[in-house]
Scaffold this motif. Structure first.
Motif, PDB file in Angstrom:
ATOM      1  N   GLY A 289      45.332  47.240  37.883  1.00 58.80           N
ATOM      2  CA  GLY A 289      45.505  46.069  37.040  1.00 58.80           C
ATOM      3  C   GLY A 289      44.223  45.582  36.412  1.00 58.80           C
ATOM      4  N   PRO A 290      44.338  44.670  35.439  1.00 53.40           N
ATOM      5  CA  PRO A 290      43.153  44.069  34.819  1.00 53.40           C
ATOM      6  C   PRO A 290      42.291  43.377  35.863  1.00 53.40           C
ATOM      7  CG  PRO A 290      45.136  43.586  33.553  1.00 53.40           C
ATOM      8  CD  PRO A 290      45.596  44.201  34.826  1.00 53.40           C
ATOM      9  N   PHE A 313      42.534  47.203  31.711  1.00 52.49           N
ATOM     10  CA  PHE A 313      43.818  47.305  31.005  1.00 52.49           C
ATOM     11  C   PHE A 313      44.116  48.781  30.740  1.00 52.49           C
ATOM     12  CE2 PHE A 313      42.593  42.946  29.978  1.00 52.49           C
ATOM     13  CZ  PHE A 313      43.792  42.275  30.197  1.00 52.49           C
ATOM     14  N   THR A 315      47.784  49.855  30.480  1.00 51.89           N
ATOM     15  CA  THR A 315      49.141  50.022  29.959  1.00 51.89           C
ATOM     16  C   THR A 315      49.459  48.938  28.945  1.00 51.89           C
ATOM     17  OG1 THR A 315      50.267  48.611  31.585  1.00 51.89           O
ATOM     18  CG2 THR A 315      49.840  50.909  32.221  1.00 51.89           C
ATOM     19  N   GLN A 317      52.162  47.194  28.924  1.00 54.68           N
ATOM     20  CA  GLN A 317      52.746  46.075  29.636  1.00 54.68           C
ATOM     21  C   GLN A 317      51.685  45.136  30.184  1.00 54.68           C
ATOM     22  OE1 GLN A 317      56.152  45.320  29.810  1.00 54.68           O
ATOM     23  NE2 GLN A 317      55.156  43.404  30.393  1.00 54.68           N
ATOM     24  N   GLN A 318      50.606  45.689  30.715  1.00 54.62           N
ATOM     25  CA  GLN A 318      49.517  44.847  31.212  1.00 54.62           C
ATOM     26  C   GLN A 318      48.923  44.010  30.084  1.00 54.62           C
ATOM     27  OE1 GLN A 318      46.943  47.823  32.855  1.00 54.62           O
ATOM     28  NE2 GLN A 318      47.901  47.792  34.878  1.00 54.62           N
ATOM     29  N   THR A 321      51.477  41.309  28.960  1.00 49.73           N
ATOM     30  CA  THR A 321      51.606  40.255  29.971  1.00 49.73           C
ATOM     31  C   THR A 321      50.427  39.297  29.920  1.00 49.73           C
ATOM     32  OG1 THR A 321      52.915  41.673  31.439  1.00 49.73           O
ATOM     33  CG2 THR A 321      51.772  39.811  32.458  1.00 49.73           C
TER      34      THR A 321
END
Length: 415
Positions: A289-290, A313, A315, A317-318, A321
């Motif tokens: 994740g970030p 980052f 993806t 989606q990440q 979001t």
């Protein structure tokens, strides 16, 4: 606090129509306090592309590289570590922009990087204590004698000259057609060193509590703004934490964000970590994740200045979001755009494919960075992709190139 303009102008509406096919906030325009508008929320964060020629000059490889990233659909690219003088470079591949620079090559780079309605900014760099010791005499806020890091200390007179150095480079960036500048106050370089109690042991107005330690950064911001005027974007790259014992803490970083809110800063780029010898690299850390999104969410309570979050980052989606949950106004991608320069276009058209990040077996310190840097060279030269198995060759090529350019740098600048 500086109020963030809403998207009510005809230009903003035009961008919104262009992106109507995407429901994601990631592809909505962003207006900076100075009035500049980004077409979406994806940025290529500053990296040392290491493509300078050893004379501090722009190369054809760099022009091709930033044109390629702009064509890929991003809103902003930042050129890493552009020096005001040749005396404190991070690497011999850095650019040097001052009154002795050749304007035409910089102008060509600015045009190439603004292709496809993208913006190209220069990151105003100064490595300070972390300067390459083979082509400089490192200096920082305080004299240090540590394993892998030895440096002198800047005098008070030298410190007071620094804001004007940053400002002169910013003025040239504006004159040569770049879209803005980012002041580098992260990753253990000079302004980050002043902010960090681990590097800054001064007992004068520039040392001690965090209010004094941020003094130079605020002076640089004010001097740059006075030089470039109200409508030219100024960003700051800021550590959320040094990730070192005794370094900058998150509560101190939040205090700096709050102080920047009273300045004319247009964008705060949140990152973390340092390139202190032996320190773990944020970009090499494990996890999916970030890295700094949670800190950025706290920082949003301290400022209305738009926040860019860089690090981790991987993806679509990440990224979506982070924007939709209010953690970030702009997402900074680095290695993801090395693996796939077309990523913004793919994400906008609904292509859910994400870059496949390579896995390396026990890489040496700095080895992964060398691999990605040489992959940047492949992009610039329109070559094929490296594989993880190419790591030893990439490291060898990276080190050989730096050694050759150090010789060039010392001949050119006598450092």
């Amino acid at each position: 606090m500086i109020a963030l303009c809403k998207y009510s102008t005809s230009e903003c509406e035009s961008f919104a129509k262009m992106n109507a096919s995407s429901k994601s906030g990631l592809f909505q325009p962003l207006r900076l306090p100075c009035g500049v508008i980004f077409k979406n929320r994806i940025a290529k964060s500053a990296m040392s592309d290491s493509l300078g020629d050893g004379h501090g000059s722009v190369t054809d490889d760099q022009i091709r590289l930033y044109r390629r990233w702009a064509q890929g659909g991003l809103a902003l690219s930042v050129v890493g570590e552009v020096q005001a003088t040749p005396h404190f470079p991070e690497k011999p591949g850095n650019l040097v922009l001052n009154d002795h620079s050749a304007p035409q090559a910089f102008k060509s780079l600015a045009r190439a990087g603004s292709t496809n309605n993208a913006h190209l900014w220069l990151q105003l760099g100064h490595a300070g204590a972390m300067s390459d010791s083979l082509i400089s005499r490192p200096k920082g806020p305080s004299e240090l004698h540590l394993d892998g890091l030895v440096c002198g200390a800047f005098s008070l007179e030298e410190i007071r000259r620094l804001p004007e150095e940053f400002a002169r480079t910013a003025v040239l960036a504006k004159q040569f057609g770049f879209g803005g500048v980012e002041i580098h106050a992260a990753h253990g370089f000079l302004l980050s060193q002043f902010l960090s109690p681990l590097f800054n042991k001064r007992m004068d107005a520039y040392g001690g509590g965090v209010k004094n330690r941020m003094r130079l950064l605020l002076e640089v911001v004010d001097c740059v703004r006075q030089a470039v005027g109200p409508n030219f974007p100024i960003g700051i790259k800021l550590n959320s934490t040094d990730q070192l014992k005794g370094g900058l803490r998150q509560d101190e970083a939040l205090a700096i964000v709050a102080a920047l809110d009273d300045t004319s800063t247009d964008l705060i780029d949140i990152s973390g970590g340092t390139y202190f010898p032996g320190a773990p690299s944020s970009s090499d850390r494990a996890g999916s994740g970030p890295y700094f999104a949670e800190f950025a969410k706290r920082a949003k309570t301290k400022t209305d200045i738009p926040l860019m979050v860089t690090g981790g980052f991987k993806t679509a989606q990440q990224a979506m979001t982070a924007i939709e949950d209010g953690q970030a106004d702009l997402v900074g991608l680095a290695r993801a755009l090395i693996l796939d320069p077309e990523l913004p276009k793919k994400w906008q058209t609904g292509n859910s494919d994400n870059p496949e990040f390579p896995l390396f077996d026990n890489p040496p310190e700095g080895g992964v960075t060398a691999w990605y840097t040489m992959q940047i060279t492949r992009i610039a030269q329109q070559g094929g992709d490296l594989s993880p198995e190419d790591l030893p060759d990439a490291i060898e090529a990276y080190e050989a190139r730096d050694q050759k350019r150090r010789e060039t740098w010392n001949r050119a600048f006598g450092t």
